[in-house]
Scaffold this active site. Sequence first.
Site, mmCIF file in Angstrom:
data_model
loop_
_atom_site.group_PDB
_atom_site.id
_atom_site.type_symbol
_atom_site.label_atom_id
_atom_site.label_comp_id
_atom_site.label_asym_id
_atom_site.label_seq_id
_atom_site.Cartn_x
_atom_site.Cartn_y
_atom_site.Cartn_z
ATOM 1 N N ASP A 70 57.796 -43.314 24.265
ATOM 2 C CA ASP A 70 57.265 -41.970 24.487
ATOM 3 C C ASP A 70 56.067 -41.770 23.548
ATOM 4 O O ASP A 70 56.063 -42.270 22.437
ATOM 5 C CB ASP A 70 58.294 -40.877 24.119
ATOM 6 C CG ASP A 70 59.610 -41.079 24.828
ATOM 7 O OD1 ASP A 70 59.577 -41.565 25.958
ATOM 8 O OD2 ASP A 70 60.666 -40.745 24.230
ATOM 9 N N ASP A 76 56.236 -34.169 16.054
ATOM 10 C CA ASP A 76 57.288 -35.193 15.964
ATOM 11 C C ASP A 76 57.131 -35.997 14.680
ATOM 12 O O ASP A 76 58.085 -36.284 13.962
ATOM 13 C CB ASP A 76 57.164 -36.213 17.111
ATOM 14 C CG ASP A 76 57.731 -35.707 18.420
ATOM 15 O OD1 ASP A 76 58.658 -34.910 18.361
ATOM 16 O OD2 ASP A 76 57.238 -36.132 19.467
ATOM 17 N N GLU A 99 65.260 -41.287 15.807
ATOM 18 C CA GLU A 99 64.743 -41.583 17.148
ATOM 19 C C GLU A 99 63.333 -42.172 17.052
ATOM 20 O O GLU A 99 62.921 -42.968 17.887
ATOM 21 C CB GLU A 99 64.702 -40.304 18.000
ATOM 22 C CG GLU A 99 64.017 -40.552 19.325
ATOM 23 C CD GLU A 99 63.988 -39.374 20.283
ATOM 24 O OE1 GLU A 99 64.864 -38.512 20.204
ATOM 25 O OE2 GLU A 99 63.085 -39.347 21.122
ATOM 26 N N GLU A 100 62.601 -41.793 16.020
ATOM 27 C CA GLU A 100 61.201 -42.196 15.908
ATOM 28 C C GLU A 100 60.988 -43.547 15.230
ATOM 29 O O GLU A 100 59.863 -44.001 15.115
ATOM 30 C CB GLU A 100 60.415 -41.110 15.144
ATOM 31 C CG GLU A 100 60.523 -39.716 15.744
ATOM 32 C CD GLU A 100 59.900 -39.606 17.144
ATOM 33 O OE1 GLU A 100 59.067 -40.460 17.492
ATOM 34 O OE2 GLU A 100 60.288 -38.683 17.886
ATOM 35 N N ASP A 120 67.504 -36.949 15.470
ATOM 36 C CA ASP A 120 66.329 -36.772 16.311
ATOM 37 C C ASP A 120 65.582 -35.626 15.648
ATOM 38 O O ASP A 120 66.006 -34.469 15.739
ATOM 39 C CB ASP A 120 66.747 -36.421 17.748
ATOM 40 C CG ASP A 120 65.536 -36.272 18.649
ATOM 41 O OD1 ASP A 120 64.402 -36.261 18.124
ATOM 42 O OD2 ASP A 120 65.718 -36.149 19.878
ATOM 43 N N LEU A 122 62.792 -34.027 16.134
ATOM 44 C CA LEU A 122 62.268 -32.952 16.984
ATOM 45 C C LEU A 122 62.582 -33.279 18.430
ATOM 46 O O LEU A 122 61.906 -34.092 19.059
ATOM 47 C CB LEU A 122 60.759 -32.785 16.779
ATOM 48 C CG LEU A 122 60.259 -31.370 17.031
ATOM 49 C CD1 LEU A 122 60.926 -30.366 16.102
ATOM 50 C CD2 LEU A 122 58.762 -31.291 16.861
ATOM 51 N N ASP A 123 63.635 -32.652 18.917
ATOM 52 C CA ASP A 123 64.103 -32.947 20.266
ATOM 53 C C ASP A 123 63.507 -31.949 21.262
ATOM 54 O O ASP A 123 63.374 -30.768 20.954
ATOM 55 C CB ASP A 123 65.637 -32.851 20.304
ATOM 56 C CG ASP A 123 66.164 -33.233 21.658
ATOM 57 O OD1 ASP A 123 65.922 -34.371 22.082
ATOM 58 O OD2 ASP A 123 66.796 -32.389 22.304
ATOM 59 N N GLU A 283 71.854 -37.898 19.604
ATOM 60 C CA GLU A 283 71.836 -36.752 20.523
ATOM 61 C C GLU A 283 73.258 -36.477 21.034
ATOM 62 O O GLU A 283 73.844 -35.438 20.742
ATOM 63 C CB GLU A 283 70.851 -37.010 21.677
ATOM 64 C CG GLU A 283 69.401 -37.016 21.189
ATOM 65 C CD GLU A 283 68.370 -37.380 22.241
ATOM 66 O OE1 GLU A 283 67.224 -36.927 22.076
ATOM 67 O OE2 GLU A 283 68.645 -38.121 23.194
HETATM 68 P P1 AHM Z 1 63.165 -36.316 23.722
HETATM 69 O O1 AHM Z 1 64.087 -36.777 22.634
HETATM 70 O O2 AHM Z 1 62.106 -37.324 24.055
HETATM 71 O O3 AHM Z 1 62.598 -34.957 23.452
HETATM 72 O O4 AHM Z 1 64.042 -36.246 25.071
HETATM 73 C C1 AHM Z 1 65.289 -35.617 25.038
HETATM 74 C C2 AHM Z 1 65.214 -34.383 25.880
HETATM 75 C C3 AHM Z 1 66.436 -33.517 25.757
HETATM 76 O O5 AHM Z 1 66.220 -32.502 24.826
HETATM 77 C C4 AHM Z 1 66.585 -32.945 27.140
HETATM 78 O O6 AHM Z 1 67.935 -32.640 27.441
HETATM 79 C C5 AHM Z 1 66.064 -34.042 28.013
HETATM 80 O O7 AHM Z 1 65.160 -34.776 27.226
HETATM 81 C C6 AHM Z 1 65.306 -33.538 29.205
HETATM 82 O O8 AHM Z 1 64.941 -34.621 29.994
HETATM 83 P P2 AHM Z 1 64.348 -34.447 31.442
HETATM 84 O O9 AHM Z 1 62.947 -33.979 31.273
HETATM 85 O O10 AHM Z 1 64.440 -35.802 32.057
HETATM 86 O O11 AHM Z 1 65.193 -33.443 32.177
HETATM 87 MG MG MG Z 2 65.497 -36.352 21.673
#
Ligand code: AHM
Ligand code: MG
Length: 336
Positions: A70, A76, A99-100, A120, A122-123, A283
């Site tokens: 990503d 982030d 996560e990073e 994580d 910044l989720d 998560e």
């Molecule tokens: P991220 O860690 O890259 O931000 O992705 C996790 C997020 C969750 O917060 C959320 O439930 C999900 O991705 C949403 O995914 P989608 O866009 O496929 O529905």
């Molecule tokens: Mg996340």
Amino acid sequence: MASDNGVDSDCMTITRFLIDQQRSCPGATGSLTLLLNQLMTAVKAIASAVKRAGIANLYGIAGSQNTTGDEQKKLDVLANDLFINMLSTCGQACMLISEENEDPVIVPEENRGKYIVTFDPLDGSSNIDCLVSIGSIWGIYEKKTPGPPTKEDVLRPGTEMVSAGYALYGSGTMVVMSTGCGLHGFTLDPNIGDFVLTHRDMFIKNRGKIYSTNEGYEKYWDQKVTNYVHSIKYPEDEKKSPYGARYIGSMVADVHRTFLYGGIFLYPANTKSPNGKLRLLYESNPMAFMMEQAGGRATDGEKRVMEIEPKGIHERCPVFMGSTYDVDDCMKFLTA
Ligand code: AHM
Ligand code: MG
């Protein structure tokens, strides 16, 4: 108690709450309290950065990619730096899984303590630039073996976690967390710059009226998932109302609403993502730990999320979590 000027002269701050909990826990040394205290500093700094992001030029892309490919947003990167810097210097942690970061961050020997923190920072990154709620998620384990920390120290089921929590950066900032004695919520009081207890003993209702999922992926779902979602949209009993749909796309915000209002949050496997999207260690597991502490359920469609034996630190798993009866109903379809 609140005085005439609205200031509570006896407020239950998060640190005071943790110290009280620690006193009632035989053998506790205060080490977890110290760790969580530093973690709160990271959370407060992130909350402030999130608020100022638009004018401080913190929106947008930082130019690098994280472990799962990503694009990393500037916030982030800042949030990750804050988590790592605060946790690796507090003397209580020995290894950090973010996560990073593709590999575990090993804390320098002179600063090592007994805890392993997965997070994580910044989720919900896709929501950053449009001012929709985002969050941080963490889980905490105790290192059990002697010697320097290695990945294997954290490849353990979530049932071995000692604490988990999340911060929600929304219209206000909240921290919800558990050290294994119930689930409690704290709201950041900007007047004193500290989190105060606002939600003691959070319990999720047995059944809700809301489902939360990215229904745009229905085309890729297993038919069993489609059948379940159809069953709550078109109840057999015609007198019953269909469930309402709410999906923010930030796990913290969607699960926080599920704690407060009940219902079910699901991120199932699909043909494009055979293990779903959400990462087990930082998560799904922390959220599952908290969900069970609140009296709810969290499953991967076959077993408790917390009983999964992780094989890798960035592993993903499907997730179905929320009110007991709702998750049970869903399981009936999944195991049919
Ligand atoms: P991220 O860690 O890259 O931000 O992705 C996790 C997020 C969750 O917060 C959320 O439930 C999900 O991705 C949403 O995914 P989608 O866009 O496929 O529905
Ligand atoms: Mg996340």
